[in-house]
Design a protein around this motif. Sequence first.
Motif, short mmCIF file in Angstrom:
data_model
loop_
_atom_site.label_atom_id
_atom_site.label_comp_id
_atom_site.label_asym_id
_atom_site.label_seq_id
_atom_site.Cartn_x
_atom_site.Cartn_y
_atom_site.Cartn_z
N VAL A 24 0.81 -1.21 0.00
CA VAL A 24 0.00 0.00 0.00
C VAL A 24 0.85 1.27 0.00
N LEU A 25 2.12 1.17 0.36
CA LEU A 25 2.93 2.37 0.52
C LEU A 25 3.13 3.16 -0.77
N PRO A 26 3.39 2.52 -1.93
CA PRO A 26 3.54 3.32 -3.14
C PRO A 26 2.30 4.15 -3.47
N VAL A 27 1.12 3.60 -3.16
CA VAL A 27 -0.11 4.35 -3.45
C VAL A 27 -0.25 5.51 -2.47
N LEU A 28 0.02 5.26 -1.19
CA LEU A 28 -0.05 6.35 -0.21
C LEU A 28 1.01 7.40 -0.48
N ALA A 29 2.22 6.97 -0.85
CA ALA A 29 3.31 7.92 -1.08
C ALA A 29 3.03 8.82 -2.27
N PRO A 166 -4.30 -5.46 1.33
CA PRO A 166 -4.79 -4.40 2.22
C PRO A 166 -5.79 -3.52 1.47
N SER A 167 -6.94 -4.10 1.13
CA SER A 167 -7.87 -3.43 0.21
C SER A 167 -8.48 -2.17 0.81
N TYR A 168 -8.71 -2.16 2.12
CA TYR A 168 -9.27 -0.95 2.73
C TYR A 168 -8.30 0.21 2.57
N MET A 169 -7.03 0.01 2.94
CA MET A 169 -6.06 1.11 2.88
C MET A 169 -5.77 1.50 1.44
N LYS A 170 -5.73 0.53 0.53
CA LYS A 170 -5.52 0.88 -0.88
C LYS A 170 -6.67 1.74 -1.40
N THR A 171 -7.88 1.43 -0.95
CA THR A 171 -9.03 2.23 -1.36
C THR A 171 -8.94 3.63 -0.79
N VAL A 172 -8.56 3.74 0.48
CA VAL A 172 -8.36 5.06 1.09
C VAL A 172 -7.33 5.86 0.29
#
Length: 418
Positions: A24-29, A166-172
Motif C-alpha cells: 500500500v505504501l507506493p499508493v499512499l506515497a 490491504p484493500s481498505y487502505m488501498k481504497t483510502v
Amino acid sequence: MPGTVLLLAASPLGRGRLVDAAAVLPVLAAVAPAVLSGADTANVVELADPVEPQGVLTRLRAAAAAPGPLTVYLTGQLHLDRRQRLPHLALARTTSATVRYTAVPWHWIREELRLRAPGQTALVVDLHADPEVWRHLHEHPLDCGRTTAVYGRIAPPHGRRGPAEPSYMKTVATLLRSGHRPPLDDLHQQALARIPEEIPSNILLAPVAATAPQPYPAIPHPTPGGDPGFGPAVGAQQTYGGPVGGSAGAGTSTGAVVEAEAPLDIPAQPEPPALENPAPDPHAAISTAVRAGRHEEADAIAARHQEAAADEHGPASEDALHWAEVRADLAMFAGDAARSCQGWMEVAEHRLAAGQQADAPAVEAAVDRAHHQWGRIEEAARARELGPMLAGLRARVPGRRQGALEDVRRQLRELQRI
C-alpha cells in the motif's frame, strides 16, 4: 501549523505473512502530504516493514511529540503474545514464538498517543488478525485510547494461501489521490462502500461520540488498558460487519464484551439532559496550559485531581494512579527528567504493592519510562540518588529489553566515578 503523517506498513517475512502490508505504501506515497494530513503542509515519515520494535517506538514518539495534527496510516497484522495475551503489531522478524520480543505491543501505540490534545490525532488502520487474536478481539476490543479518532477495519484470517490484500487502505489511498481529503468519517464510509464483499466479516472501527460533560469534580475512569488519556472519549467503536449505508460506528464501545456475530441492532439512546453549568474538562485545560508553556499550572491542576482521587478511592486506585502518571508526563514536558523519573517509579511501586504482576503492561510501562527519564537527568548527584531505586525496580521488573538491569548498574558505576 504543519501537520505530521506517519505511514507504517509492517508484516512478517515468510510464511507468517497474513497481509502484503508494504504494497500500500507506493499508493499512499503518491498522495500529496497536505492531502494525507488535512493540513496546509505536512511532514511525512514512512516505515516499510520495520524490524525493531524500539525503532518503531522512536518514530512514533517523535511523531506524537510534533505540534499540529497527526495522522497515522497503519497497515499490518495482529498477534497475541503467549505470555500476557496482549495484541501486538507484527514486524518483519515476528514469528508466532517471538511475538513478545519482535513485535510492537499495541498498548505502546496507545500510550504514545494518549497525551496529545483532543481532536489532533487520527489513526487510519487496515489490520489483519491471526485466528488467536481474532477470537480475543471479540471479547477484548482493541483499545486505542480516548483522544485518538480511529477509522478502519480488522479483517479475519482469510484461509487462503498467500497474503491478503490491504484493500481498505488501498481504497483510502486511491480516494485521496484525487487531491481532496474529505472528513475522515466520510472517507471511511466511501472506502467501505468500495469493498462491500469484505464488510460482513470485518470488525469496523470508527470514533465514538464524545461523552457528556460530568459535574465537577468527577474523575475520568480508566479504560480496560488502565489509562484514560487526556480529553473526551473519541477512541473507537467496534462493529462486527453490517451494511455500509449506516454508521460504521454503531455497535459496542471499546472495552465491552461482544457476543454477536451478526450486525447489531441497537436502539437509539435518548439524549442526556444538558447541564446548565458543565465543568471544564481538566485534561483539556492541562493540554492548553502545556502548549502555552504554563507547566506549573498544568501540574497544579493534575495535583488537585490526584489528591481528590486519593481521598475518595485511595492513593493506589486507578483514578489516583492515572493522575500520578499524568504528572510524571507533565514533568517530562517541563524538562524535569528527575521529577518525571521519580514519578514513574512511584507509580510502579504502587502498582506492584497493589498486587499487579511485574510483567503487567502498566507496570512495565512505568518502569520503562522511569528508566528513559533517568537517562536524561543532567545532574550527576540527582541521577546517583535515584539510580539505586531504579535498579531495585529493574531487578523486579526486567521489561522486554534484554540487559536493562545491567544498563542501570553500568551507568551507576560510571556515576560513582564522577
